[in-house]
Enzyme design. Structure first.
Site, short mmCIF file in Angstrom:
data_model
loop_
_atom_site.label_atom_id
_atom_site.label_comp_id
_atom_site.label_asym_id
_atom_site.label_seq_id
_atom_site.Cartn_x
_atom_site.Cartn_y
_atom_site.Cartn_z
N HIS A 1 -8.36 42.20 36.31
CA HIS A 1 -9.74 41.99 36.76
C HIS A 1 -9.86 40.66 37.49
O HIS A 1 -9.07 39.73 37.29
CB HIS A 1 -10.71 42.00 35.57
CG HIS A 1 -10.53 40.84 34.63
ND1 HIS A 1 -9.54 40.80 33.68
CD2 HIS A 1 -11.20 39.67 34.52
CE1 HIS A 1 -9.60 39.66 33.01
NE2 HIS A 1 -10.61 38.93 33.51
N ARG B 1 -12.99 28.23 28.64
CA ARG B 1 -13.03 28.46 30.09
C ARG B 1 -14.28 27.84 30.70
O ARG B 1 -15.38 28.03 30.19
CB ARG B 1 -13.01 29.96 30.40
CG ARG B 1 -12.90 30.25 31.89
CD ARG B 1 -12.84 31.74 32.16
NE ARG B 1 -14.14 32.25 32.55
CZ ARG B 1 -14.50 33.53 32.46
NH1 ARG B 1 -13.65 34.43 31.97
NH2 ARG B 1 -15.69 33.91 32.84
N ASP C 1 -12.82 37.75 37.80
CA ASP C 1 -13.98 37.45 36.96
C ASP C 1 -15.31 37.68 37.67
O ASP C 1 -15.47 37.34 38.85
CB ASP C 1 -13.92 35.98 36.49
CG ASP C 1 -12.82 35.75 35.46
OD1 ASP C 1 -12.40 36.72 34.79
OD2 ASP C 1 -12.39 34.59 35.32
#
Ligand SMILES: O=C(O)CCC(=O)C(=O)O
Ligand SMILES: [Fe+2]
Length: 277
Positions: free
Chosen positions: A97, A268, A99
């Site tokens: 993926h 993150r 983000d």
């Protein structure tokens, strides 16, 4: 200290040394890191024990930060989200993926810091959409360039896994309402380097709008497989206090789900991007 860049694989990835991410960057350091990111697409820094505040300050050198609608965050630093397998089901990151492509302006990039790791396992892979696009045949590149695809948040955040408590359900429904499916170009032009990259991902892309459903399904299947060929990827074996930073405009990634029930904790910071074209 001066920044040293060691490329790690032909398609993407470089290790950066000679910079301390816990301190404020000089503008020369910032510019060197940005140039390295444009060229190598994902950067790795070893032995960088950053606090959430330091991580957010580092990331904010490259743009405004995003507050994630679903994942829990560090209360005193909400721009830093927590991926802790003891708290959150992160299995949905074990899919290729890019983000937040369900946003009109998906993330420019992200800075990920390894806080607690399993004894082994829990590697992360990145793939270069530039390498993938350039390896397609000229007829396929010209078919894809100009097409658009639908991206849908529910493909990676299914109600079954993110709506189990009434609060989770309310948050999921609000996120759904605020983020209806939307379209992005199938081939994206990097806003700084001008390079073209494949910009569909298995995590969020549901169909190519201009094709018949069966055509879309077949082409997306081919593209998801093509984009993640080992030739276009790099696999990172984490050590605690590693930091990775990726250009989310031209890459996708996959967090390998092979270590449960061991615990893995990552922080993150996500940098806001612009509308793909
Ligand atoms: O946990 C990881 O290694 C990466 C998870 C992920 O997909 C992300 O942080 O965007
Ligand atoms: Fe991700």
């Amino acid at each position: 200290m001066s920044i040293h860049i060691t490329p790690l694989s032909p398609a993407l990835g470089a290790q950066i040394s000679g910079v301390d991410l816990s301190r404020d960057l000089t503008s020369a350091e910032r510019d060197a890191i940005e140039r390295a990111l444009l060229e190598h697409q994902v950067l790795f820094f070893r032995d960088q024990p950053v606090t959430p505040q330091q991580q957010a300050r580092f990331a904010a050198h490259f743009g405004d930060l995003h507050i994630h609608p679903i994942y829990p965050n560090v209360p005193e630093q909400p721009e830093v989200l927590i991926l802790d397998t003891a708290v959150t089901d992160v299995r949905d990151n074990a899919i290729w993926h890019t983000d937040v492509t369900f946003l009109p302006t998906p993330a420019l990039g992200a800075v990920l810091s390894a806080k607690q790791l399993p004894a082994y396992g829990g590697d992360t892979l990145w793939a270069s959409g530039i390498a993938a696009f350039e390896a397609l045949s000229a007829p396929m590149r010209s078919l894809l360039d100009g097409l658009t695809a639908t991206h849908d948040f529910t493909r990676s955040f299914p109600l079954e896994r993110f709506g189990s408590t009434p609060e989770d359900l309310a948050r999921w429904e609000e996120t759904r309402r605020k983020n209806p499916p939307l379209s992005h170009p199938v081939v994206r032009t990097h806003p700084v380097s001008g390079r073209k990259a494949l910009f569909v991902n298995d995590g969020f892309t549901t169909r190519i709008n201009e094709l018949e459903p069966a055509e879309s399904e077949a082409i997306l299947k081919m593209l998801f497989a093509h984009a993640t060929r080992p030739e276009f990827t790099i696999r990172w074996r984490w050590q605690e206090n590693d930091v990775a930073m990726w250009d989310n405009r031209v890459t996708q990634h996959y967090a390998v789900d092979d270590y449960r029930p061991q615990r893995r904790v990552m922080h993150r910071a996500t940098i806001l991007g612009d509308a793909p074209f």
